[in-house]
Design an enzyme around this catalytic site. Structure first.
Site, PDB file in Angstrom:
ATOM      1  N   GLU A   7      33.929  35.717  28.740  1.00  0.00           N
ATOM      2  CA  GLU A   7      34.893  34.709  28.276  1.00  0.00           C
ATOM      3  C   GLU A   7      34.632  33.347  28.911  1.00  0.00           C
ATOM      4  O   GLU A   7      34.545  33.237  30.142  1.00  0.00           O
ATOM      5  CB  GLU A   7      36.325  35.153  28.600  1.00  0.00           C
ATOM      6  N   LYS A  18      47.072  39.193  33.051  1.00  0.00           N
ATOM      7  CA  LYS A  18      45.751  39.285  32.434  1.00  0.00           C
ATOM      8  C   LYS A  18      44.884  38.147  32.948  1.00  0.00           C
ATOM      9  O   LYS A  18      43.687  38.318  33.205  1.00  0.00           O
ATOM     10  CB  LYS A  18      45.877  39.232  30.908  1.00  0.00           C
ATOM     11  N   ASP A  38      34.473  50.187  39.786  1.00  0.00           N
ATOM     12  CA  ASP A  38      35.242  50.716  38.659  1.00  0.00           C
ATOM     13  C   ASP A  38      36.409  49.772  38.363  1.00  0.00           C
ATOM     14  O   ASP A  38      37.472  49.868  38.970  1.00  0.00           O
ATOM     15  CB  ASP A  38      35.751  52.119  39.006  1.00  0.00           C
TER      16      ASP A  38
END
Length: 429
Positions: free
Chosen positions: A83, A269, A285
């Site tokens: 992004e 987010k 992870d």
């Protein structure tokens, strides 16, 4: 080796020039320099051993977060993300915070949790007491299952027992054993799963019940990292906005996210926009960290902001971010993926605890970058300008034409693939 995370004009350099700058800055070996210059990423034969049904590999852009000063040390932060504006925003805020003295961080001991689920006990309270009475024996048995961790200074340290669904629940009553394990610099999933599975027969015998699940929890609330920053308002001033206006806008934006889950999801987010790219670049992870972070944001009963922002008595903007960090610097893909290995050489962290502290600082910077944009010019101005290059490429532009088309899209305030294709047709005439 001390390095500076300030590299003025880095974004103006060509990719080749940036690589040469890194090689010189870190005094890379010939092997590391070759890895960076020729991008020998993940070989298919290695990928085939990492997951199943491999048909190829998938690449992401790898950028560098610059300007970070954390606890008095400079860090250049590798970030793997697709992004636009994320790397630029984090670097921009890091420069502001650098002028204010940098980020300050701390981290708890690296205690991860293994869970053992027991059902069908005749008397759950007696079963709980029986397990607690043998706590030391169970801890020793867990450590016997993984002596190499104990040799490194870690291992099982404590054990807790809970009874859930006791009364009025539509679910079966069950007893849950928590094994608390210091995983040192490992994320610890395989370690904890091995320990929990080794205890299952003993727990069944002591409780008189049946064990089903025995697995780690990714809600690592005993493995926390926290970053803070204090920024004088004059460093926040933007064109058309005083520093005090920006500070107050950021505080109001935080209060919105803290009060409303609909806003909190997007707010958080944006924080993970900074955190996930570092986790991916270091071969960790990111799904585990995401899951734990969002659960922690709801720990008081309502999903809320991961960060807090306030003004102190001197009028400074004060930010804080604390999150669980279930990650490691050994094991998994961290030391298998060629680019992850190179990322560690750039990042220069000595432990999983240090990596966690760097990551929450990046998350805090990313959050402030988004909030500062939102309360001033709006998020689209900078984001869409950077996004314009992707739009130009989607329309078929290549080489120097990418920047030409992107600039025209920004000037026209029409950052759309359709308009980009129209501009491409004009250039083709």
């Amino acid at each position: 080796m001390e390095i500076s995370s300030r590299i003025p004009g880095f974004y103006k350099m060509t990719i080749e020039e940036r690589k040469r700058q890194l090689i010189k800055l870190f005094d890379f070996s010939e092997e590391d320099a070759s890895q960076l210059l020729h991008q020998m990423s993940l070989p298919e034969e290695t990928a085939d051993k990492m997951i199943e049904n491999v048909v190829g590999t998938f690449s992401l852009p790898l950028g560098l977060g610059l300007n970070f000063t954390i606890d008095g040390k400079d860090y250049i932060v590798p970030m793997a993300v697709e992004e636009p504006s994320i790397v630029a925003s984090a670097s921009y805020i890091a420069k502001i915070v650098r002028e204010a003295g940098g980020f300050h961080t701390e981290a708890t001991e690296r205690i991860m949790i293994g869970q053992i689920q027991v059902v069908g006990c005749e008397d759950f309270n007696k079963a709980k007491d029986a397990i607690i009475a043998e706590k030391e024996m169970l801890i020793q048995a867990a450590n016997d299952a993984y002596p190499s961790l104990v040799a490194r200074g870690g291992g099982a340290e404590d054990l807790e027992v809970r009874i859930i669904n006791e009364s009025g629940s539509r679910f079966n009553q069950m007893l849950i054993v928590h094994l608390l394990v210091n995983t040192c610099d490992a994320m610890g999933a395989n370690i904890i799963n091995t320990m929990a599975e080794s205890l299952a027969p003993i727990v069944e015998h002591l409780s008189g019940g049946k064990v089903y699940l025995r697995i780690l929890s990714n809600y690592a609330d005993r493995c926390l990292a926290k970053a803070t920053c204090v920024i004088p308002p004059e460093l926040l001033a933007s064109e058309g906005f005083t520093g005090e206006e920006v500070r107050d806008g950021v505080v109001h934006a935080y209060e919105f996210a803290a009060s409303d889950p609909y806003r909190a999801v997007t707010h958080n987010k944006g924080i993970m926009n900074g955190i996930d790219p570092v986790i991916i670049a270091t071969g960790n992870d990111w799904r585990a960290v995401e899951a734990g972070a969002h659960a922690y944001a709801a720990r008081y009963g309502q999903y809320s902001s991961m960060t807090t922002w306030s003004a102190d008595e001197e009028g400074n903007l004060v930010g804080e971010l604390e999150l669980p960090m279930s990650l490691g610097t050994v094991g998994g893909a961290s030391r298998v993926h060629p680019m992850a290995k190179l990322a560690y050489k750039i990042l220069q962290v000595d432990s999983a605890k240090e990596l966690a502290r760097v990551i929450v600082a990046v998350g805090l910077a990313q959050n402030l970058g988004a909030l500062k944009a939102l309360v001033t010019d709006g998020i689209q101005k900078g984001h869409m300008a950077l996004h314009s290059r992707s739009v130009a490429m989607a329309a078929g532009a290549t080489g120097q034409l990418v920047d030409i088309i992107a600039e025209k899209l920004v000037d026209a305030k029409e950052i759309r693939v359709g308009y980009a294709k129209k501009l491409m047709e004009e250039y083709a005439k």
